[in-house]
Design an enzyme around this catalytic site. Structure first.
Site, PDB file in Angstrom:
ATOM      1  N   LEU A   1     -59.013 -21.125  36.912  1.00  0.00           N
ATOM      2  CA  LEU A   1     -58.226 -22.360  37.003  1.00  0.00           C
ATOM      3  C   LEU A   1     -56.901 -22.219  36.243  1.00  0.00           C
ATOM      4  CD1 LEU A   1     -61.095 -24.919  36.240  1.00  0.00           C
ATOM      5  CD2 LEU A   1     -59.931 -24.627  38.454  1.00  0.00           C
ATOM      6  N   SER A   2     -55.970 -23.105  36.535  1.00  0.00           N
ATOM      7  CA  SER A   2     -54.728 -23.161  35.767  1.00  0.00           C
ATOM      8  C   SER A   2     -55.084 -23.484  34.311  1.00  0.00           C
ATOM      9  CB  SER A   2     -53.828 -24.251  36.346  1.00  0.00           C
ATOM     10  OG  SER A   2     -52.667 -24.377  35.560  1.00  0.00           O
ATOM     11  N   GLY A   3     -54.526 -22.756  33.379  1.00  0.00           N
ATOM     12  CA  GLY A   3     -54.816 -22.997  31.968  1.00  0.00           C
ATOM     13  C   GLY A   3     -56.103 -22.352  31.491  1.00  0.00           C
TER      14      GLY A   3
ATOM     15  N   GLY B   1     -56.598 -19.233  31.080  1.00  0.00           N
ATOM     16  CA  GLY B   1     -56.259 -18.142  30.157  1.00  0.00           C
ATOM     17  C   GLY B   1     -55.970 -16.812  30.846  1.00  0.00           C
ATOM     18  N   LYS B   2     -55.777 -16.846  32.145  1.00  0.00           N
ATOM     19  CA  LYS B   2     -55.528 -15.602  32.896  1.00  0.00           C
ATOM     20  C   LYS B   2     -54.342 -14.834  32.325  1.00  0.00           C
ATOM     21  CE  LYS B   2     -54.882 -17.866  36.742  1.00  0.00           C
ATOM     22  NZ  LYS B   2     -55.123 -19.214  36.228  1.00  0.00           N
TER      23      LYS B   2
ATOM     24  N   SER C   1     -55.608 -17.791  42.574  1.00  0.00           N
ATOM     25  CA  SER C   1     -56.287 -17.244  43.767  1.00  0.00           C
ATOM     26  C   SER C   1     -57.608 -17.967  44.016  1.00  0.00           C
ATOM     27  CB  SER C   1     -56.474 -15.730  43.668  1.00  0.00           C
ATOM     28  OG  SER C   1     -56.926 -15.309  42.407  1.00  0.00           O
TER      29      SER C   1
END
Ligand code: ADP
Length: 197
Positions: free
Chosen positions: A33-35, A37-38, A106
């Site tokens: 998800l956004s945020g 930590g990718k 993605s």
């Protein structure tokens, strides 16, 4: 569109490239998800790889959308094309011998599967950055969840657009339970032990 196009054999083999580089190529495909930590963890992993003299390159969501994919938005069709292009670029970079790290939400399983097939299963490492939506929303590093909740942003993954979590990720990282450094260390250890980097 692509008839009459012939793939040229290259004079430098994969084996030669690998020998020059001193390691094999891989595509580390971070998804979450956004945020979640990718980007943060991919950067920490790349830092460690550099210290191990691994030649790498990080493709990051926002940077790619400023250039290569600046003509694409966030509809399902555009998200699919976004990932397809990134997959193709990652594949070329892996062909060149690099360890490629990508940090894109993605969200669709079928797109990630497509990239796995494109890159080759033996080179593709799906890294699931698994962070509960509530934690991502609390972190909200770019203030995007707030905007999604008020409707200022539409089709936001996790809010009004689906995220299909990997069912069998190659590496599974739960960031709510470990700090950034520990998450990065675990990934590098897995690359060494399971992927013979
Ligand atoms: P993404 O690339 O998935 O959108 P970012 O890396 O941009 O996410 O943001 C993640 C945010 O969460 C950063 O501000 C980071 O410092 C914070 N964070 C807190 N704990 C962790 C952790 N264990 N792993 C990764 N990020 C963390």
């Amino acid at each position: 569109m692509s008839s009459n196009i012939v793939w040229h054999d290259q004079s430098v083999s994969h084996e030669e490239r690998q020998k020059i580089k001193g390691h094999k190529p891989l595509v580390l495909w971070f998804t979450g998800l956004s945020g979640s930590g990718k980007s943060t963890i991919a950067n920490a992993v790349e830092r460690k790889l550099a210290e191990l003299s691994v030649h790498s390159y990080l493709l990051d969501g926002d940077n790619v959308r400023h250039g290569l994919n600046k003509d694409l938005g966030f509809s399902d069709t555009d998200r699919i094309e976004n990932i397809r292009r990134i997959g193709e670029v990652s594949n070329l970079m892996a062909e060149a011998g690099l360890v490629v790290l990508t940090a894109f939400i993605s969200p669709f399983r079928s797109d990630r599967q497509l990239v796995r097939e494109l890159v080759g299963a033996e080179r593709f490492v799906e890294v699931f950055i698994d962070t509960p939506l509530e934690v991502c929303e609390q972190r909200d590093p770019k203030g995007l969840y707030k905007k999604a909740r008020t409707g200022e942003i539409k089709h936001f993954t996790g809010i009004d657009s689906a995220y299909e979590a990997p069912q069998q990720p190659d590496i599974h990282v739960q960031t709510a339970e470990a700090d950034i450094e520990t998450c990065a260390e675990r990934i590098v250890e897995a690359l060494k032990s399971s992927f013979k980097l």
